[in-house]
Motif scaffolding. Structure first.
Motif, PDB file in Angstrom:
ATOM      1  N   ASP A  16       0.874  -1.173   0.000  1.00 19.61           N
ATOM      2  CA  ASP A  16       0.000   0.000   0.000  1.00 19.61           C
ATOM      3  C   ASP A  16       0.908   1.219   0.000  1.00 19.61           C
ATOM      4  O   ASP A  16       1.550   1.530   0.997  1.00 19.61           O
ATOM      5  N   MET A  17       0.968   1.919  -1.130  1.00 22.38           N
ATOM      6  CA  MET A  17       1.842   3.076  -1.284  1.00 22.38           C
ATOM      7  C   MET A  17       1.051   4.369  -1.419  1.00 22.38           C
ATOM      8  O   MET A  17       1.524   5.343  -2.015  1.00 22.38           O
ATOM      9  N   THR A  18      -0.130   4.401  -0.842  1.00 15.07           N
ATOM     10  CA  THR A  18      -1.032   5.533  -1.032  1.00 15.07           C
ATOM     11  C   THR A  18      -0.366   6.874  -0.758  1.00 15.07           C
ATOM     12  O   THR A  18      -0.514   7.814  -1.532  1.00 15.07           O
ATOM     13  N   SER A  19       0.368   6.983   0.345  1.00 18.45           N
ATOM     14  CA  SER A  19       0.921   8.295   0.688  1.00 18.45           C
ATOM     15  C   SER A  19       2.419   8.415   0.411  1.00 18.45           C
ATOM     16  O   SER A  19       3.049   9.364   0.856  1.00 18.45           O
ATOM     17  N   GLY A  20       2.972   7.474  -0.367  1.00 20.86           N
ATOM     18  CA  GLY A  20       4.392   7.584  -0.667  1.00 20.86           C
ATOM     19  C   GLY A  20       4.764   7.284  -2.098  1.00 20.86           C
ATOM     20  O   GLY A  20       5.924   7.441  -2.481  1.00 20.86           O
ATOM     21  N   ILE A  21       3.801   6.887  -2.924  1.00 18.75           N
ATOM     22  CA  ILE A  21       4.119   6.490  -4.286  1.00 18.75           C
ATOM     23  C   ILE A  21       4.783   7.629  -5.064  1.00 18.75           C
ATOM     24  O   ILE A  21       4.405   8.792  -4.942  1.00 18.75           O
ATOM     25  N   LEU A  22       5.823   7.299  -5.792  1.00 16.89           N
ATOM     26  CA  LEU A  22       6.614   8.214  -6.626  1.00 16.89           C
ATOM     27  C   LEU A  22       7.421   9.229  -5.822  1.00 16.89           C
ATOM     28  O   LEU A  22       7.987  10.162  -6.392  1.00 16.89           O
TER      29      LEU A  22
END
Length: 362
Positions: free
Chosen positions: A173-179
């Motif tokens: 779950d990368m909701t708040s860290g993706i890219l």
């Protein structure tokens, strides 16, 4: 133009100004077709081009040129908490979860409803201050998958490593860290994220899934919940949130134009350091919620000497054009979410405000 707020909202969050302006220019008439994208058919050639291009842009930025598909889905990351075990947690298998905050706990709870779930590691007893070390992870070889939340929005922590899970699929779950930083995305069998923090506005969730994992064809769940079905239909099985995906398209182009993921990481470190330096240099007036080696470059969380001062801090910050600095209602305190579109100037202004507030109240 009205002065832009210093937007530290945790999500929905800041969007790049130039993206908003570009969308504004095309809002009423998209590329001369006489319609807004909010009116267009999702079966039109104009939208199908956006759909395909947005998928490819995200794969490119993640470094996943082949072997993965991007799905656009609804329901936010919270829907994924349930959809993942529905698709992949077969009878006799275990869903394994690394528990590092509220959202990973919610994912685990959904897994337990669907089937058997186990905790690989948890830092809850330590009040989430530090993340489990790689050596702390005990993964059952009978696991269907290992699930982790790579950045904890509420608590303000972020993993600096990717767990080694062998042949067991790793789901992030990368909701708040993706890219926000380069990673070896191929170590994940699935990456997912609600768009409303780093990718665009709310309304769409991305699920990036390996071709190997998409071979799973769970006959016991409705078609609308099957990842394989959405993949076969290129995320057009049902009507997608066309405008949200278009906005994501513009944000991904903005990321690429501004140096890609490596540049986003450099800027995010510089921005978060402004706030962390203000915390660490305050002589204890501000205290960080997370140990230094586990701190997030997206969500900076801290406390003041009293709840009364925290309320005063938030009230005064709003008078100085800051938005969204109150901590999550479940934990209190202060939280500054500096996602990709939050400019350096906003973090510099926050650090200056923190220094001034301490001088007046310390």
């Amino acid at each position: 133009m009205t002065k832009r707020a210093y937007n530290f909202n945790p999500g929905p969050a800041a969007l790049p100004l130039e993206v908003l302006q570009q969308a504004q220019e095309q809002f009423v008439d998209y590329n001369g077709i006489g319609m807004s994208l909010m009116e267009i058919s999702h079966r039109s050639k104009e939208y199908e081009a956006i759909n395909s291009e947005t998928q490819q842009l995200l794969l490119e930025l993640l470094g996943l040129e082949s072997g993965y598909q991007v799905l656009f889905m609804g329901g936010g990351a919270s829907m994924q908490f349930a959809t993942i075990p529905l698709n992949f947690l077969k009878p006799g298998k275990i869903g394994s979860y690394i528990i590092t905050g509220s959202f990973s706990e919610k994912a685990y709870d959904e897994g337990r409803i669907v089937g058997e779930a186990a905790i690989v590691a948890s830092n809850k007893e330590g009040k989430w201050r530090s993340l489990p070390k790689a050596s702390d992870l005990t993964i059952d070889p009978n696991s269907a998958y290992v699930h982790m939340t790579t950045n904890n929005t509420i608590e303000g922590s972020q993993f600096s490593y990717i767990p080694e899970t062998g042949n067991i699929p790793l789901i992030g779950d990368m909701t708040s860290g993706i890219l926000s930083r380069p990673i070896d995305s191929k170590k994940y069998a699935m990456i997912y994220a609600g768009a409303q923090k780093n990718l665009g506005p709310s309304g769409v969730t991305v699920a990036v899934i390996s071709d190997e994992l998409l071979k799973e064809e769970p006959k016991h769940i409705p078609l609308i919940l099957r990842y394989s079905n959405h993949a076969k239909n290129s995320s057009l099985y049902n009507t997608p949130p066309v405008h949200s995906i278009y906005m994501m398209n513009l944000v991904l182009k903005w990321v690429k134009k501004n140096g890609g993921v490596a540049a986003m990481e450099k800027q995010s470190i510089e921005k978060s350091n402004l706030v962390y330096d203000a915390i660490d240099g305050s002589g204890g007036f501000y205290t960080g919620n997370i140990d230094a080696d586990s701190r997030s470059i997206m969500n900076m969380t801290f406390r003041l000497p009293s709840e009364e001062l925290e309320k005063q801090f938030v009230k005064e910050s709003e008078q100085h054009n800051f938005v969204g600095l109150a901590g999550h209602r479940s934990v209190g305190g202060i939280r500054a979410s500096a996602y990709l579109a939050v400019p350096y100037e906003a973090c510099k202004a926050l650090a200056d405000f923190m220094s001034d507030f301490q001088k007046r109240n310390g």
